[in-house]
Scaffold this active site. Structure first.
Site, PDB file in Angstrom:
ATOM      1  N   ARG A   7      24.431  49.983  14.848  1.00 24.42           N
ATOM      2  CA  ARG A   7      25.042  50.856  13.968  1.00 24.42           C
ATOM      3  C   ARG A   7      24.986  50.605  12.849  1.00 24.42           C
ATOM      4  O   ARG A   7      25.130  49.460  12.095  1.00 24.42           O
ATOM      5  CB  ARG A   7      26.405  51.434  14.455  1.00 24.42           C
ATOM      6  CG  ARG A   7      27.049  52.439  13.786  1.00 24.42           C
ATOM      7  CD  ARG A   7      28.618  52.509  14.043  1.00 24.42           C
ATOM      8  NE  ARG A   7      29.127  53.796  13.207  1.00 24.42           N
ATOM      9  CZ  ARG A   7      30.202  53.805  13.264  1.00 24.42           C
ATOM     10  NH1 ARG A   7      31.476  53.080  13.885  1.00 24.42           N
ATOM     11  NH2 ARG A   7      30.742  54.881  12.422  1.00 24.42           N
ATOM     12  N   HIS A   8      25.019  51.603  11.630  1.00 22.68           N
ATOM     13  CA  HIS A   8      24.792  51.411  10.327  1.00 22.68           C
ATOM     14  C   HIS A   8      26.036  50.756   9.723  1.00 22.68           C
ATOM     15  O   HIS A   8      27.111  50.738  10.395  1.00 22.68           O
ATOM     16  CB  HIS A   8      24.502  52.739   9.274  1.00 22.68           C
ATOM     17  CG  HIS A   8      25.768  53.600   9.772  1.00 22.68           C
ATOM     18  ND1 HIS A   8      27.045  53.579   9.027  1.00 22.68           N
ATOM     19  CD2 HIS A   8      25.781  54.677  10.544  1.00 22.68           C
ATOM     20  CE1 HIS A   8      27.827  54.479   9.386  1.00 22.68           C
ATOM     21  NE2 HIS A   8      27.067  55.297  10.182  1.00 22.68           N
ATOM     22  N   GLU A  86      22.691  61.414  12.633  1.00 21.63           N
ATOM     23  CA  GLU A  86      24.287  61.640  13.117  1.00 21.63           C
ATOM     24  C   GLU A  86      24.466  62.997  13.749  1.00 21.63           C
ATOM     25  O   GLU A  86      23.686  63.959  13.443  1.00 21.63           O
ATOM     26  CB  GLU A  86      25.207  61.244  11.935  1.00 21.63           C
ATOM     27  CG  GLU A  86      26.593  61.449  12.234  1.00 21.63           C
ATOM     28  CD  GLU A  86      27.085  60.847  13.265  1.00 21.63           C
ATOM     29  OE1 GLU A  86      26.965  61.224  14.619  1.00 21.63           O
ATOM     30  OE2 GLU A  86      27.914  59.768  12.812  1.00 21.63           O
TER      31      GLU A  86
END
Length: 218
Positions: A7-8, A86
């Site tokens: 995940r970022h 997203e």
């Protein structure tokens, strides 16, 4: 074969929800904390990749692309993949409407509730299914494609990718939490099936009794 999911790092939207009202979702930057997170986790991700070639598929959003840059991974191929973006929340310029939609989504379920001018979790699930089908075909059939893949994406998108890959129920999906920022999971292909290295945090028992993990990887 191996797929590493990351995940970022922490983004402006993670610390200031009103940022979505003035900055498009795709343009939200990492915070200084998010940049530090990405640099810190870089050695761990590189160790998971090992010495062989790696293909990278990254959401084209600013925060995911910057996270990948700061991981400092040398990749044989890098693809900005829109299907890894997203969930589309539609138009969020009105903070009152944004808060109302969040409550409605929580009440009705993250999978089926469709945001006005945006997507439901089921919509994201559909595009992830198409991406996974292509990716697995390439990893299995294309000799030139690396057998190790790094995916840098978003919390809900990563959960749905695993839901698709492991055929998790909707009840189980909605019982799981997103990964923390810059947290990772590793998927290994063992004995003709994908295995998850460790479970997602689960905030409730799945109403249908479903569980995340099959037999442990030897």
């Amino acid at each position: 074969m191996r797929i590493i999911l990351v995940r970022h790092g922490q983004s402006l939207g993670n610390v200031d929800e009103l940022a979505y009202c003035r900055i498009p979702d795709h343009a939200l930057p990492l915070t200084p904390t998010g940049e530090r997170q990405a640099r810190t986790v870089g050695p761990q991700v590189r160790a998971l990749i090992g010495d062989g070639p790696v293909a990278v598929y990254v959401s084209p959003y600013k925060r995911t692309r910057k996270t990948f840059e700061l991981l400092d991974v040398a990749a044989e191929r890098i693809v900005a993949e829109p299907r890894l973006r997203e969930q589309d929340w539609g138009n969020l310029q009105d903070p009152v409407q944004q808060e109302m939609l969040k409550h409605q989504r929580h009440a009705f379920g993250h999978f089926f509730f469709r945001l006005p001018n945006g997507e439901s979790g089921a919509d994201v699930d559909d595009r992830i299914a198409a991406f996974l089908g292509e990716l697995q075909f390439r990893m299995l059939m294309d000799r030139a494609h690396p057998k190790t893949v790094l995916i840098v994406s978003h919390g809900l998108t990563i959960r749905l990718l695993c839901r698709r890959l492991f055929s998790w129920s909707v009840d189980l999906f909605e019982s799981l939490s997103n990964l923390d920022t810059c947290e990772n999971r590793v998927l290994d292909f063992v004995d003709s099936e994908w295995r998850l290295d460790r479970p997602f945090t689960q905030w409730r028992d799945s109403p249908d009794g479903a569980t995340q993990l099959g037999p442990p990887v030897p």
